[in-house]
Enzyme design. Structure first.
Site, short mmCIF file in Angstrom:
data_model
loop_
_atom_site.label_atom_id
_atom_site.label_comp_id
_atom_site.label_asym_id
_atom_site.label_seq_id
_atom_site.Cartn_x
_atom_site.Cartn_y
_atom_site.Cartn_z
N ALA A 162 0.82 -1.22 0.00
CA ALA A 162 0.00 0.00 0.00
C ALA A 162 0.86 1.27 0.00
O ALA A 162 0.41 2.32 -0.46
CB ALA A 162 -0.94 0.00 1.20
N TYR A 187 -5.58 4.79 -2.45
CA TYR A 187 -6.36 5.62 -1.53
C TYR A 187 -5.89 7.07 -1.64
O TYR A 187 -4.75 7.33 -2.05
CB TYR A 187 -6.17 5.08 -0.10
CG TYR A 187 -6.88 5.88 0.96
CD1 TYR A 187 -8.27 5.94 0.98
CD2 TYR A 187 -6.17 6.58 1.92
CE1 TYR A 187 -8.93 6.69 1.95
CE2 TYR A 187 -6.82 7.32 2.89
CZ TYR A 187 -8.20 7.38 2.90
OH TYR A 187 -8.84 8.13 3.85
N THR A 189 -4.58 9.35 0.08
CA THR A 189 -3.30 9.85 0.61
C THR A 189 -2.10 9.07 0.08
O THR A 189 -0.96 9.39 0.44
CB THR A 189 -3.27 9.73 2.15
OG1 THR A 189 -3.40 8.34 2.48
CG2 THR A 189 -4.39 10.52 2.79
N LYS A 190 -2.31 8.04 -0.71
CA LYS A 190 -1.19 7.18 -1.11
C LYS A 190 -0.39 7.80 -2.26
O LYS A 190 -0.75 8.84 -2.79
CB LYS A 190 -1.72 5.78 -1.45
CG LYS A 190 -2.41 5.10 -0.27
CD LYS A 190 -1.44 4.61 0.80
CE LYS A 190 -2.03 4.41 2.18
NZ LYS A 190 -2.94 3.29 2.34
N THR A 191 0.70 7.12 -2.65
CA THR A 191 1.66 7.76 -3.57
C THR A 191 1.08 8.02 -4.96
O THR A 191 1.48 8.97 -5.62
CB THR A 191 2.93 6.89 -3.71
OG1 THR A 191 2.51 5.57 -4.12
CG2 THR A 191 3.67 6.80 -2.39
#
Ligand SMILES: *Cc1c(COP(=O)(O)O)cnc(C)c1O
Length: 389
Positions: A162, A187, A189-191
């Site tokens: 994740a 999601y 906030t992910k990279t």
């Protein structure tokens, strides 16, 4: 405190540009908003980027992908899955979805990634899966994972990636190693972000097939079509009570643009991380592991986690930064410190997981995202220096 306080800097922010907006609008104009050609293109492009002949299955979250992975591997009641205590609850909850037991594993004090020796000591005949997490985007060594798998041939390995796109260790991209399944998150906030979304990656055609069937109600068109060539388009069969885990084309449209920009965004996060490392080198803090000793390594830098001196009050440090308008977070509250996972075994878990128990009190995650300007970066560095001095 200055009279004109600057707006607060968020801890995380997705990097959404005009190209993402145009791509989503274009997808909507086609009238095809659920899973369709863009989701398929996203799968192909993602698999190409990972390389190594993997197949990619798009899903609506990493949680869904992890659940599908365990289901496809046949994990169920009576089985045990080894999960690092240092992770988000999603990594462990999917084990309960399939009725198996979670065995918590401690982490390496240097990286906060799973302690593979501790994991080995917990293996027994009921252990079915090892579920490592590439914490903060720093990969668990691909060679170490492959070696671990060889030493425990009855245990499958599912990586929770994740935090780890794009990332690599010893020249092997995360997703292309020896593990059975690797799952990524998109999601907010992910990279790379699609709002909600995820990708299951595997080299095992049976796992990919089962995941494709189970992500959409257990509907299997091939099962019916196998027996006739004149099959009507409406005809399908249902082979299991599946789930509703498919990714929409609007999300995939955003994902395709984010994928093209993934390395540029990662490079910016790396610049931010290197600036932090330099700016705080004389402060009484422990810096995150960088993986700099790994020649073919690539750190995704999803998180930048500082560790304060044990004597310092981490919660007060966080409020002091908040007073200066700097958003922070804590990754993670170890699972055994949360009511459900603690259960009745609390005190013995504290003993079984000494590193996670100890390190939790000192960690704080600083803002790190590609949209952060140099001015915002200076604000964070000044604030941290001011509070720690
Ligand atoms: C975010 C996260 C997940 C869950 O991802 P979703 O796409 O939100 O389901 C799983 N594991 C870890 C370590 C995460 O940080």
């Amino acid at each position: 405190m200055s009279a004109q306080r600057q707006a607060s800097l968020p801890f995380a922010l997705p990097d959404i540009g005009e190209d993402e907006i145009d791509a989503v609008v274009a997808a909507m104009r086609t009238g095809w908003v659920t899973t369709g050609p863009r989701a398929r293109e996203f799968e192909t492009s993602f698999a190409d980027m990972i390389g190594g002949g993997v197949e990619a299955v798009a899903v609506n979250s990493a949680t869904a992908g992890l659940h599908l992975a365990l289901e496809a591997l046949g994990v169920g009641p009576g089985d045990k899955v080894l999960v690092p205590a240092w992770t988000f609850t999603a990594t462990a909850e999917v084990v309960r979805y399939v009725g198996a037991e979670v065995e918590l594993v401690d982490v390496d004090p240097a990286t906060l990634n799973i302690d593979l020796e501790h994991a080995s000591s917990l293996v027994d005949e009921r252990t079915k899966v090892l579920l490592p997490v590439h914490f903060a985007g720093l990969p668990v060594s691909a060679a170490a994972l492959a070696g671990w798998k060889q030493r425990h041939p009855h245990v499958r390995v599912v990586e929770d990636a994740a935090h780890a796109f794009p990332a690599a260790s010893e020249g092997v991209p995360v997703g292309a190693g020896a593990s059975d399944v690797v799952v990524f998150s998109f999601y907010a906030t992910k990279t790379i972000a699609t709002g909600e979304g995820g990708m299951l990656v595997t080299r095992d055609p049976e796992v990919a097939r089962r995941a494709r069937v189970m992500r959409l109600h257990g509907i299997d068109r091939d099962a019916f079509n196998r027996y006739r060539s004149d099959r009507p388009a409406w005809r399908y069969d249902v082979v299991a009570p599946g789930y509703k885990y498919n990714l929409t084309d609007t999300a995939a449209a955003m994902g395709l643009v984010q994928l093209r920009r993934a390395e540029e965004m990662r490079a910016r996060r790396e610049v931010i991380a290197l600036r932090y490392l330099r700016a705080f080198s004389d402060l009484p803090v422990e810096m995150p592991a960088t993986g700099a000793d790994d020649l073919g390594g690539l750190h995704a830098w999803h998180l930048f986690v500082l560790r304060l001196e044990a004597s310092r009050d981490r919660d007060r440090f966080i409020s002091a930064l908040a007073d200066l308008g700097i958003g922070t977070s804590v990754h993670f509250i170890p699972l055994h410190m949360l009511t459900y996972w603690r259960g009745e075994r609390g005190p013995s878990l504290d003993e079984q997981l000494p590193v996670a128990t100890r390190e939790f009190k000192r960690v704080v995650s600083l803002p790190i995202y590609s949209r952060m300007t140099d001015g915002e970066l200076s604000r964070v560095m000044d604030a941290v220096r001011q509070v720690l001095r």
